[in-house]
Design a protein around this motif. Structure first.
Motif, short mmCIF file in Angstrom:
data_model
loop_
_atom_site.label_atom_id
_atom_site.label_comp_id
_atom_site.label_asym_id
_atom_site.label_seq_id
_atom_site.Cartn_x
_atom_site.Cartn_y
_atom_site.Cartn_z
N GLU A 1 0.84 -1.19 0.00
CA GLU A 1 0.00 0.00 0.00
C GLU A 1 0.89 1.25 0.00
OE1 GLU A 1 -3.56 1.97 2.66
OE2 GLU A 1 -2.30 0.43 3.53
N ILE A 2 0.47 2.23 -0.79
CA ILE A 2 1.19 3.51 -0.84
C ILE A 2 0.48 4.45 0.11
CG2 ILE A 2 1.77 5.49 -2.26
CD1 ILE A 2 1.90 3.61 -4.64
N ARG A 3 1.21 5.01 1.05
CA ARG A 3 0.65 5.98 1.99
C ARG A 3 1.14 7.37 1.64
NH1 ARG A 3 -2.83 4.47 5.54
NH2 ARG A 3 -2.60 5.53 7.49
N LEU A 4 0.20 8.20 1.24
CA LEU A 4 0.51 9.58 0.91
C LEU A 4 0.15 10.45 2.11
CD1 LEU A 4 1.38 11.59 -1.41
CD2 LEU A 4 -1.07 11.94 -1.75
N TYR A 5 1.12 11.17 2.62
CA TYR A 5 0.88 12.13 3.69
C TYR A 5 0.85 13.52 3.07
CZ TYR A 5 2.02 8.26 6.74
OH TYR A 5 2.01 7.04 7.37
N LYS B 1 3.64 13.57 0.35
CA LYS B 1 4.90 12.93 0.71
C LYS B 1 4.67 11.42 0.88
CE LYS B 1 8.38 13.49 4.32
NZ LYS B 1 8.73 14.21 5.56
N ILE B 2 5.57 10.63 0.29
CA ILE B 2 5.56 9.18 0.48
C ILE B 2 6.91 8.84 1.12
CG2 ILE B 2 5.56 6.93 -0.62
CD1 ILE B 2 3.74 8.14 -2.78
N GLY B 3 6.85 8.31 2.32
CA GLY B 3 8.10 8.06 3.04
C GLY B 3 8.83 9.37 3.26
N LEU B 4 10.05 9.45 2.77
CA LEU B 4 10.84 10.68 2.90
C LEU B 4 10.79 11.54 1.64
CD1 LEU B 4 14.01 9.19 4.66
CD2 LEU B 4 12.09 10.40 5.73
N ASP B 5 10.10 11.04 0.60
CA ASP B 5 10.09 11.73 -0.69
C ASP B 5 8.85 12.60 -0.87
OD1 ASP B 5 12.46 10.45 -1.55
OD2 ASP B 5 11.29 8.66 -2.10
N TYR B 6 9.08 13.86 -1.24
CA TYR B 6 7.99 14.75 -1.62
C TYR B 6 7.71 14.49 -3.09
CZ TYR B 6 8.46 17.18 2.79
OH TYR B 6 8.48 17.49 4.12
N VAL B 7 6.46 14.11 -3.39
CA VAL B 7 6.14 13.66 -4.74
C VAL B 7 5.06 14.46 -5.44
CG1 VAL B 7 6.89 11.30 -4.21
CG2 VAL B 7 4.48 11.93 -3.92
N ASN C 1 7.62 9.78 -11.80
CA ASN C 1 7.76 8.42 -11.27
C ASN C 1 6.56 7.98 -10.42
OD1 ASN C 1 10.23 9.10 -12.28
ND2 ASN C 1 11.39 8.57 -10.46
N PHE C 2 5.73 8.91 -9.99
CA PHE C 2 4.63 8.59 -9.09
C PHE C 2 3.26 8.84 -9.72
CE2 PHE C 2 8.27 9.00 -6.39
CZ PHE C 2 8.09 8.01 -5.44
N ARG C 3 3.21 9.02 -11.02
CA ARG C 3 1.93 9.23 -11.70
C ARG C 3 1.20 7.90 -11.87
NH1 ARG C 3 3.38 14.05 -15.93
NH2 ARG C 3 3.74 15.57 -14.28
#
Length: 193
Positions: free
Chosen positions: A3-7, A63-69, A97-99
């Motif tokens: 699962e991808i968690r977007l904060y 943000k996903i993990g440490l990456d702002y996307v 990369n996150f589209r």
């Protein structure tokens, strides 16, 4: 499948550089002209305008993990037609990369919730005519083209002067006073005779 968690976090002084990195990627992705490139002056202005007492815009970063996307930015104005605030969605951007992972939809849903929370009567956005993907995305999520053409004017390129073919207020007042003066003169001549 993981699962991808977007904060989603509000733009702050701590994450501002990440916002600028994302904006730089956005500008590069649209192949924009040099006037949209970020220089030190524009970056400082963006920072001042975001964190002033009356911010000129709001921005949120995904943000996903440490990456702002991803990011979304918007402004609140006012619709005199509806007598309610109006939510203008300026941009939603997701890095390449996150589209196609639902991040753009999540950011859009977030903006809709913000507009509702702020009591807005409408959400407005502008999409370049050639961006068919964005038009499809927004239209498939309830946006309706309203048949308007948005214009953009650079006030520094406009010479302010007398409009061609139209009377200014000052011209009207001069003409009105000349006409009054002419009437007074004719009355004075009639009284002499």
């Amino acid at each position: 499948m993981q699962e991808i968690r977007l904060y989603i976090e509000k733009l702050s002084k701590e994450n501002f550089d990440n916002f600028i990195d994302l904006r730089t990627k956005f500008i590069g992705s649209i192949g924009s002209d040099r006037t949209r490139l970020l220089d030190t002056t524009k970056i400082n202005r963006l920072k001042d305008d975001a964190f002033s007492i009356n911010p000129k815009y709001e921005a949120y970063l995904g943000k996903i993990g440490l990456d702002y996307v991803a990011y979304a930015d918007f402004k609140i104005s006012y619709s005199t037609l509806m007598a309610l605030p109006s939510f203008f969605l300026d941009e939603i951007f997701v890095i390449d990369n996150f589209r196609n992972l639902g991040i753009g939809m999540t950011m859009f849903d977030f903006c809709i919730r913000k507009a509702k929370k702020k009591g807005c009567g409408k959400i407005e956005l502008a999409v370049p005519n050639q961006n068919e993907k964005a038009k499809f995305f927004f239209e498939s999520n309830g946006a309706v083209p309203i048949g308007m053409t948005y214009y953009q004017i650079d006030p520094l390129d406009i010479k302010i002067g007398k409009p061609l073919g139209k009377m200014t207020y000052a011209d009207f007042m001069r003409k009105k006073s000349k006409s009054k003066l002419a009437r007074l003169n004719s009355l004075a001549i009639d009284n002499i005779n």
